[in-house]
Scaffold this motif. Structure first.
Motif, mmCIF file in Angstrom:
data_model
loop_
_atom_site.group_PDB
_atom_site.id
_atom_site.type_symbol
_atom_site.label_atom_id
_atom_site.label_comp_id
_atom_site.label_asym_id
_atom_site.label_seq_id
_atom_site.Cartn_x
_atom_site.Cartn_y
_atom_site.Cartn_z
ATOM 1 N N PHE A 23 -18.309 -47.187 23.028
ATOM 2 C CA PHE A 23 -18.312 -46.420 21.784
ATOM 3 C C PHE A 23 -17.265 -46.950 20.818
ATOM 4 O O PHE A 23 -17.508 -47.018 19.609
ATOM 5 N N ASP A 24 -16.105 -47.312 21.331
ATOM 6 C CA ASP A 24 -15.080 -47.884 20.457
ATOM 7 C C ASP A 24 -15.606 -49.119 19.741
ATOM 8 O O ASP A 24 -15.275 -49.385 18.586
ATOM 9 N N GLU A 25 -16.444 -49.866 20.429
ATOM 10 C CA GLU A 25 -17.024 -51.089 19.884
ATOM 11 C C GLU A 25 -18.168 -50.802 18.913
ATOM 12 O O GLU A 25 -18.322 -51.475 17.883
ATOM 13 N N LEU A 26 -18.957 -49.768 19.203
ATOM 14 C CA LEU A 26 -20.192 -49.523 18.459
ATOM 15 C C LEU A 26 -20.029 -48.606 17.254
ATOM 16 O O LEU A 26 -20.718 -48.786 16.231
ATOM 17 N N VAL A 27 -19.155 -47.603 17.361
ATOM 18 C CA VAL A 27 -19.048 -46.573 16.328
ATOM 19 C C VAL A 27 -18.877 -47.120 14.915
ATOM 20 O O VAL A 27 -19.504 -46.615 13.968
ATOM 21 N N PRO A 28 -18.060 -48.177 14.697
ATOM 22 C CA PRO A 28 -17.922 -48.680 13.321
ATOM 23 C C PRO A 28 -19.229 -49.178 12.709
ATOM 24 O O PRO A 28 -19.303 -49.375 11.487
ATOM 25 N N PHE A 200 -30.410 -42.379 31.448
ATOM 26 C CA PHE A 200 -29.979 -43.740 31.139
ATOM 27 C C PHE A 200 -29.025 -43.709 29.952
ATOM 28 O O PHE A 200 -28.956 -42.728 29.201
ATOM 29 N N GLN A 201 -28.278 -44.799 29.784
ATOM 30 C CA GLN A 201 -27.231 -44.839 28.772
ATOM 31 C C GLN A 201 -27.496 -45.967 27.772
ATOM 32 O O GLN A 201 -27.113 -47.122 28.007
ATOM 33 N N PRO A 202 -28.137 -45.644 26.651
ATOM 34 C CA PRO A 202 -28.471 -46.683 25.668
ATOM 35 C C PRO A 202 -27.255 -47.355 25.063
ATOM 36 O O PRO A 202 -27.344 -48.500 24.592
ATOM 37 N N GLU A 203 -26.115 -46.678 25.083
ATOM 38 C CA GLU A 203 -24.901 -47.287 24.547
ATOM 39 C C GLU A 203 -24.483 -48.508 25.367
ATOM 40 O O GLU A 203 -23.921 -49.466 24.828
ATOM 41 N N LEU A 204 -24.766 -48.478 26.670
ATOM 42 C CA LEU A 204 -24.323 -49.582 27.530
ATOM 43 C C LEU A 204 -25.095 -50.872 27.264
ATOM 44 O O LEU A 204 -24.576 -51.961 27.531
ATOM 45 N N SER A 205 -26.313 -50.767 26.765
ATOM 46 C CA SER A 205 -27.107 -51.966 26.486
ATOM 47 C C SER A 205 -27.120 -52.313 25.000
ATOM 48 O O SER A 205 -27.922 -53.138 24.561
ATOM 49 N N SER A 206 -26.229 -51.686 24.234
ATOM 50 C CA SER A 206 -26.119 -51.960 22.797
ATOM 51 C C SER A 206 -24.990 -52.930 22.514
ATOM 52 O O SER A 206 -24.021 -53.030 23.271
ATOM 53 N N THR A 207 -25.119 -53.616 21.398
ATOM 54 C CA THR A 207 -24.032 -54.427 20.841
ATOM 55 C C THR A 207 -23.911 -54.063 19.369
ATOM 56 O O THR A 207 -24.826 -53.450 18.798
#
Length: 238
Positions: A23-28, A200-207
């Motif tokens: 989340f720290d990586e994706l939120v911005p 499942f956790q879609p955040e884990l497979s996001s960039t």
């Protein structure tokens, strides 16, 4: 002046939860204003947000706080996404407050629960990827147009107790995603603007450059909600 959509991430930050670093990586890159709310800090003011996401990290410091966030999203038509613990607690909230199973519980909070709704999975999904099949006419399926299944990333040890699956199916909350053995892996409310819980956790497979389509769909609903709020006439005294 138009304000940015506001999203609440409900959960207790921990270095032991892989999703939190993501989340720290994706939120911005979400394009919305994001507040991280510890579970114990959730109050009725959570209704002021345009979206509520109960994130992984169960058991929460305050189960009551997580359940309040979910109930608020469900009853106030606020877009909701719950991943891993957010999926599990959506089942608890709905079972208690809609189906009338007042003692529905997660055994992580009470190992001797009278109604153990959430229990250890037969096979742990920590660090695993697995197929996900979805109902063709579901909102979840609309996230994956033209497909009947996909492969998703998990980091969970607990899920729905199969003994209570039929009771869960008796209400409006719909099981819309399952694994190869037909075990529930996602639920949704068809008559809600956006309400999806996924084990499942879609955040884990996001960039940052490739946000998972479920998250994109959720953020789109958050933006719609914010637009409706901006167009709403102000009440006397506001």
């Amino acid at each position: 002046m138009t304000s940015r959509p506001r999203l609440a991430l409900v959960g207790d930050r921990s270095d032991r939860v892989p999703a939190h670093a993501k989340f720290d990586e994706l939120v911005p890159h979400f394009g919305v204003e994001v507040d991280w709310l510890p579970s114990a800090a959730v109050t009725d003011a959570v209704a002021d947000y345009d979206g509520i996401w109960v994130i992984p990290g169960s058991p929460y410091v305050s189960q009551a706080g997580a359940l309040l966030a979910i109930r608020t999203a469900r009853t106030a038509d606020i877009p909701y996404l719950g991943t891993c613990g957010g999926f599990q607690h959506a089942l608890i909230e709905y079972s208690r407050n809609v189906l009338g199973i007042r003692d529905a519980e997660d055994v992580q909070y009470d190992a001797d629960a009278t109604t153990p709704l959430i229990v250890p999975l037969a096979c742990s999904l920590v660090g695993e990827t697995a197929p996900l099949h979805f109902a063709a006419d579901s909102r979840l399926a609309s996230v994956y147009p033209g497909r009947e299944s996909t492969v998703e990333t998990y980091h969970c040890k607990y899920g729905l107790n199969p003994a209570y699956e039929n009771e869960l199916r008796s209400g409006r909350l719909r099981i819309s995603g399952w694994d190869a053995e037909k075990a529930p892996r996602a639920v949704e409310l068809p008559d809600h603007p956006f309400f999806i819980g996924s084990l499942f956790q879609p955040e884990l497979s996001s960039t940052p450059t490739d946000i998972h389509p479920l998250i994109r769909a959720f953020l789109a609903a958050v933006n719609v909600r914010a637009g409706v709020r901006e167009r709403r006439p102000a009440a006397v005294g506001e």
